[in-house]
Design an enzyme around this catalytic site. Structure first.
Site, PDB file in Angstrom:
ATOM      1  N   LYS A   1      28.278 -60.783 -78.773  1.00  0.00           N
ATOM      2  CA  LYS A   1      29.646 -60.536 -78.274  1.00  0.00           C
ATOM      3  C   LYS A   1      30.644 -61.294 -79.135  1.00  0.00           C
ATOM      4  O   LYS A   1      30.416 -62.462 -79.473  1.00  0.00           O
ATOM      5  CB  LYS A   1      29.730 -60.984 -76.817  1.00  0.00           C
ATOM      6  CG  LYS A   1      31.058 -60.686 -76.136  1.00  0.00           C
ATOM      7  CD  LYS A   1      30.994 -61.112 -74.669  1.00  0.00           C
ATOM      8  CE  LYS A   1      32.273 -60.823 -73.914  1.00  0.00           C
ATOM      9  NZ  LYS A   1      32.184 -61.244 -72.502  1.00  0.00           N
TER      10      LYS A   1
ATOM     11  N   SER B   1      33.316 -57.750 -69.114  1.00  0.00           N
ATOM     12  CA  SER B   1      33.923 -57.663 -70.417  1.00  0.00           C
ATOM     13  C   SER B   1      32.920 -57.506 -71.563  1.00  0.00           C
ATOM     14  O   SER B   1      33.312 -57.137 -72.676  1.00  0.00           O
ATOM     15  CB  SER B   1      34.768 -58.918 -70.688  1.00  0.00           C
ATOM     16  OG  SER B   1      33.946 -60.065 -70.724  1.00  0.00           O
TER      17      SER B   1
ATOM     18  N   SER C   1      30.695 -60.631 -66.241  1.00  0.00           N
ATOM     19  CA  SER C   1      30.804 -59.881 -67.496  1.00  0.00           C
ATOM     20  C   SER C   1      29.516 -59.564 -68.230  1.00  0.00           C
ATOM     21  O   SER C   1      29.532 -58.758 -69.158  1.00  0.00           O
ATOM     22  CB  SER C   1      31.731 -60.606 -68.459  1.00  0.00           C
ATOM     23  OG  SER C   1      33.049 -60.275 -68.151  1.00  0.00           O
TER      24      SER C   1
END
Ligand code: GLN
Length: 502
Positions: free
Chosen positions: A87, A162, A186
């Site tokens: 990420k 997210s 997330s």
């Protein structure tokens, strides 16, 4: 390009455990696996947009050096030759770390996060950085400066957020493993929406050094994987004490993969009545109930009803989370002022120097709407006169949430719940309704407020063909129980749904 096949399965569709075994035995090479992942990225990215950056040369060079070391008979690490995506909120030296934001569009990290060092030591192959809601704020991956990521199961829908890029990339076989970060769901929620496994470890289990901070008392890095065994393996690589993160806990790391049998005889699985209230999609409710029934068949003992009066009440948990998370975010994001990091606006249009104007313009045009909303909210709840009414109250609710879980875990080993109230929703549907968007987090945020571990594991497919995940929770540092129960969920399934084939 046609994917390379090994006994009918394309290399990019293998699990990490399979890749390791094949690379070690010499049946296939890390270069071949990495190339098949890179080919998949090339064909799927025009649709999915799961990556912010892909480093083809670095990945292939790394894979080649691992293959060479293997051929020389050298000892290889626990993730030998396995492609992994990270990420874009985790620092990787020499490459861009954007956090999905314009303000960090060109930011190049000068150092590796501790989890990245550990991946290198384990001989993993980093393929790229994944898309995300800006600064990890969001539940749909639509708040990215680099455009939304799409769900591999249905490209008109969100992948969740997210860590939507990480979940979509794993589900679409653009990578074998991925790392996400979880501040209020997330990792777990996008895993649920995309049909993969997502694990949020206990707060302090994994070092946050090199993770760009959103809300420091809630943030935790976690694995995204195709199955539970892979999640266990990745956790065992990244977990452990780090002197560079004062919040990381000096607690021995169990050998998670070694102990993973899926044996749940006598394991107490709790169901909290408040997790099944209004707003829960009927198909998700029945998927959780069906999962409980299967676990019982496998020898688990169902403890029901349990009560999570505060921890599962949206008025309390959503309220407390969005006060505490925004308060911490407003402080953490004050460093992006156009001077120390990234994007700088030139200030006054007449070219005369004006420091305050430069700050104002840099932050106004560098941050997106949701991030600005949260900075304002966070600044407000911390301001004189409102601090006691909001922030202090939220901290008290946080204590009550923690106690609720303590009471529950005195009666059961793991709690079973939904991950989110619905399956993946259409892109654009909720983006103009922040409150509705925040309510998606009703089952996940309490877990971060209490600091406990949680895992999302695929359990069913909806009538529309969308993945449905269930969530399992445990007391602090009981990741083993969590993984064991999650593995049992997997074993109880008629077949593990694969959302998107190459
Ligand atoms: N959806 C939640 C939020 O918007 C959680 C985000 C996260 O875990 N990073 O804050």
């Amino acid at each position: 390009m046609t994917p390379l096949l090994v006994s009918d399965v394309a290399l990019n569709e293998l699990t990490a455990c399979d890749v390791i075994q094949r690379v070690r035995s010499g049946e296939t090479s890390s270069v071949e696996v990495t190339q098949s992942v890179l080919d998949r990225i090339e064909s799927a990215e025009p649709t999915l947009n799961a990556f912010v950056s892909v480093d083809v040369e670095r990945a292939l060079a790394r894979a080649e050096s691992i293959d060479k070391r293997r051929s020389r008979g050298e000892e290889l690490g626990d993730l030998a030759g396995v492609p992994i995506a990270v990420k874009d909120v985790i620092c990787v030296r020499g490459g861009r770390t954007t956090c999905g934001s314009r303000i960090l569009e060109h930011y190049v990290a000068p150092y590796d996060a501790t989890v990245i060092e550990r991946l290198h030591q384990a001989d993993a192959v980093l393929v790229g950085k994944t898309n995300m809601d800006e600064f990890a704020m969001g539940s749909s991956c639509e708040n990215s400066f680099f455009g939304p990521t799409r769900n591999p199961a249905d490209p008109d829908r969100v992948p969740g957020g997210s860590s939507g890029g990480s979940a979509a990339a794993v589900a679409a076989h653009e990578t074998i493993l991925a790392l996400g970060s979880d501040t209020g769901g997330s990792v777990r929620q996008p895993a649920g929406y995309c049909g993969v496994v997502g694990l949020k470890p206990t707060y302090g289990r994994v070092s946050r050094y090199g993770l760009v901070a959103f809300a420091s008392s809630l943030d935790q890095i976690g694995p995204v994987a195709k199955d539970v065994a892979d999640a266990a393996l990745l956790l065992s690589v990244i977990a452990g004490h780090d002197s560079r993160d004062a919040t990381s806990v000096d607690e021995a790391v169990p050998d998670y993969p070694q102990k993973l049998t899926g044996e749940v005889e006598g394991l107490k699985v709790g169901l909290a009545e408040e997790h099944f209230g209004a707003g829960l999609d009927e198909e998700i409710r029945s998927a959780v109930e069906e999962t409980a029934r299967r676990l019982e068949e496998q020898g688990a003992e169902i403890v029901s009803p349990l009560s999570l009066e505060v921890a599962a009440n949206p008025d309390y948990c959503i309220g407390a989370y969005y006060i505490i998370a925004t308060a911490e975010a407003s402080a953490n994001l004050s460093r992006y002022d156009g001077v120390k990091f990234g994007f700088r606006h030139r200030g006054r249009s007449d070219g005369r120097a004006d420091l305050l104007e430069m700050y104002r313009q840099s932050r106004s045009s560098g941050f997106g709407a949701e991030v600005k909303r949260r900075i304002m909210l966070g600044t407000y709840v911390l301001s004189a006169g409102y601090y006691e009414a909001y922030y202090l109250e939220a901290q008290k609710v946080r204590t009550l949430i923690r106690r609720d879980f303590e009471k529950a875990f005195a009666r059961c080993d793991v709690l079973l719940s939904p991950v989110a109230p619905t399956t993946a929703f259409p892109i654009g549907e909720q983006i103009d309704d922040p409150l509705q968007m925040y309510l998606n987090d009703v089952y996940t945020v309490s877990v971060n407020l209490a600091g406990i571990p949680g895992i999302s594991v695929p359990a069913a497919t909806s009538s529309e063909g969308l993945p449905i995940g269930v969530q399992l929770l445990a007391a602090p540092f009981r990741e083993e129980a969590l993984l064991q129960a999650a593995r049992a969920v997997e074993l109880g399934l008629p077949s593990i749904p694969t959302p998107m084939r190459s």
